[in-house]
Design a protein around this motif. Sequence first.
Motif, PDB file in Angstrom:
ATOM      1  N   LEU A 101       0.831  -1.204   0.000  1.00 51.29           N
ATOM      2  CA  LEU A 101       0.000   0.000   0.000  1.00 51.29           C
ATOM      3  C   LEU A 101       0.865   1.253   0.000  1.00 51.29           C
ATOM      4  O   LEU A 101       0.625   2.192  -0.768  1.00 51.29           O
ATOM      5  CB  LEU A 101      -0.930  -0.001   1.219  1.00 51.29           C
ATOM      6  N   LEU A 102       1.904   1.278   0.837  1.00 52.33           N
ATOM      7  CA  LEU A 102       2.756   2.462   0.933  1.00 52.33           C
ATOM      8  C   LEU A 102       3.593   2.688  -0.322  1.00 52.33           C
ATOM      9  O   LEU A 102       4.074   3.796  -0.547  1.00 52.33           O
ATOM     10  CB  LEU A 102       3.645   2.376   2.172  1.00 52.33           C
ATOM     11  N   GLN A 103       3.751   1.651  -1.132  1.00 56.38           N
ATOM     12  CA  GLN A 103       4.469   1.823  -2.402  1.00 56.38           C
ATOM     13  C   GLN A 103       3.643   2.621  -3.405  1.00 56.38           C
ATOM     14  O   GLN A 103       4.195   3.296  -4.268  1.00 56.38           O
ATOM     15  CB  GLN A 103       4.841   0.467  -3.008  1.00 56.38           C
ATOM     16  N   THR A 104       2.329   2.549  -3.269  1.00 60.19           N
ATOM     17  CA  THR A 104       1.449   3.224  -4.223  1.00 60.19           C
ATOM     18  C   THR A 104       0.705   4.411  -3.624  1.00 60.19           C
ATOM     19  O   THR A 104       0.138   5.216  -4.357  1.00 60.19           O
ATOM     20  CB  THR A 104       0.403   2.241  -4.792  1.00 60.19           C
ATOM     21  N   ASN A 105       0.695   4.509  -2.309  1.00 61.01           N
ATOM     22  CA  ASN A 105      -0.027   5.581  -1.627  1.00 61.01           C
ATOM     23  C   ASN A 105       0.823   6.042  -0.456  1.00 61.01           C
ATOM     24  O   ASN A 105       0.836   5.406   0.590  1.00 61.01           O
ATOM     25  CB  ASN A 105      -1.395   5.069  -1.154  1.00 61.01           C
ATOM     26  N   ARG A 106       1.544   7.118  -0.634  1.00 61.40           N
ATOM     27  CA  ARG A 106       2.500   7.568   0.375  1.00 61.40           C
ATOM     28  C   ARG A 106       1.845   8.160   1.621  1.00 61.40           C
ATOM     29  O   ARG A 106       2.498   8.288   2.646  1.00 61.40           O
ATOM     30  CB  ARG A 106       3.474   8.569  -0.216  1.00 61.40           C
ATOM     31  N   LYS A 107       0.578   8.533   1.524  1.00 68.69           N
ATOM     32  CA  LYS A 107      -0.119   9.110   2.668  1.00 68.69           C
ATOM     33  C   LYS A 107      -1.541   8.555   2.718  1.00 68.69           C
ATOM     34  O   LYS A 107      -2.508   9.264   2.474  1.00 68.69           O
ATOM     35  CB  LYS A 107      -0.132  10.633   2.567  1.00 68.69           C
ATOM     36  N   PRO A 108      -1.676   7.271   3.035  1.00 67.26           N
ATOM     37  CA  PRO A 108      -2.999   6.652   2.995  1.00 67.26           C
ATOM     38  C   PRO A 108      -3.914   7.143   4.122  1.00 67.26           C
ATOM     39  O   PRO A 108      -3.475   7.349   5.247  1.00 67.26           O
ATOM     40  CB  PRO A 108      -2.705   5.168   3.137  1.00 67.26           C
ATOM     41  N   GLU A 109      -5.156   7.312   3.770  1.00 63.39           N
ATOM     42  CA  GLU A 109      -6.185   7.648   4.758  1.00 63.39           C
ATOM     43  C   GLU A 109      -6.563   6.377   5.510  1.00 63.39           C
ATOM     44  O   GLU A 109      -6.362   5.267   5.005  1.00 63.39           O
ATOM     45  CB  GLU A 109      -7.414   8.231   4.050  1.00 63.39           C
ATOM     46  N   PRO A 110      -7.125   6.499   6.713  1.00 62.26           N
ATOM     47  CA  PRO A 110      -7.503   5.309   7.482  1.00 62.26           C
ATOM     48  C   PRO A 110      -8.372   4.318   6.708  1.00 62.26           C
ATOM     49  O   PRO A 110      -8.157   3.103   6.809  1.00 62.26           O
ATOM     50  CB  PRO A 110      -8.250   5.889   8.687  1.00 62.26           C
ATOM     51  N   ASP A 111      -9.326   4.805   5.930  1.00 62.02           N
ATOM     52  CA  ASP A 111     -10.189   3.885   5.181  1.00 62.02           C
ATOM     53  C   ASP A 111      -9.405   3.083   4.147  1.00 62.02           C
ATOM     54  O   ASP A 111      -9.690   1.908   3.924  1.00 62.02           O
ATOM     55  CB  ASP A 111     -11.333   4.630   4.510  1.00 62.02           C
ATOM     56  N   ALA A 112      -8.406   3.690   3.525  1.00 65.29           N
ATOM     57  CA  ALA A 112      -7.583   2.973   2.545  1.00 65.29           C
ATOM     58  C   ALA A 112      -6.763   1.885   3.235  1.00 65.29           C
ATOM     59  O   ALA A 112      -6.589   0.789   2.685  1.00 65.29           O
ATOM     60  CB  ALA A 112      -6.665   3.940   1.808  1.00 65.29           C
ATOM     61  N   ILE A 113      -6.283   2.168   4.428  1.00 61.02           N
ATOM     62  CA  ILE A 113      -5.513   1.176   5.182  1.00 61.02           C
ATOM     63  C   ILE A 113      -6.423   0.020   5.593  1.00 61.02           C
ATOM     64  O   ILE A 113      -6.069  -1.144   5.442  1.00 61.02           O
ATOM     65  CB  ILE A 113      -4.855   1.828   6.411  1.00 61.02           C
ATOM     66  N   ARG A 114      -7.597   0.349   6.093  1.00 57.74           N
ATOM     67  CA  ARG A 114      -8.539  -0.703   6.493  1.00 57.74           C
ATOM     68  C   ARG A 114      -8.945  -1.559   5.298  1.00 57.74           C
ATOM     69  O   ARG A 114      -9.037  -2.792   5.401  1.00 57.74           O
ATOM     70  CB  ARG A 114      -9.768  -0.082   7.144  1.00 57.74           C
ATOM     71  N   ASP A 115      -9.192  -0.933   4.156  1.00 57.96           N
ATOM     72  CA  ASP A 115      -9.565  -1.691   2.952  1.00 57.96           C
ATOM     73  C   ASP A 115      -8.448  -2.644   2.538  1.00 57.96           C
ATOM     74  O   ASP A 115      -8.707  -3.784   2.170  1.00 57.96           O
ATOM     75  CB  ASP A 115      -9.910  -0.752   1.798  1.00 57.96           C
ATOM     76  N   ALA A 116      -7.206  -2.176   2.591  1.00 63.09           N
ATOM     77  CA  ALA A 116      -6.072  -3.030   2.233  1.00 63.09           C
ATOM     78  C   ALA A 116      -5.945  -4.193   3.211  1.00 63.09           C
ATOM     79  O   ALA A 116      -5.734  -5.340   2.804  1.00 63.09           O
ATOM     80  CB  ALA A 116      -4.788  -2.209   2.202  1.00 63.09           C
TER      81      ALA A 116
END
Length: 79
Positions: free
Chosen positions: A36-51
Amino acid sequence: MARDGKLHPLQEAFWEHHALQCGFCTPGMLLTAYELLQTNRKPEPDAIRDADRREPLRCTGYQNIVSAVQAAAQAAGRA
């Protein structure tokens, strides 16, 4: 992920934010978060939960994992 006896920043963040779970879940969560961090350097909480939902978690809520991934993203931004 660790090199020369030094934890990767993501591993350190999981340790510091109490996001470590059982030996079954943690490796998958770390690799998913790394991707996730390779494609989204500043993920929102929902993006982290989805991953993380791609992993078969049974033993946790997600808040400490979210905190750890966001801390690792911030650390990477300072590096």
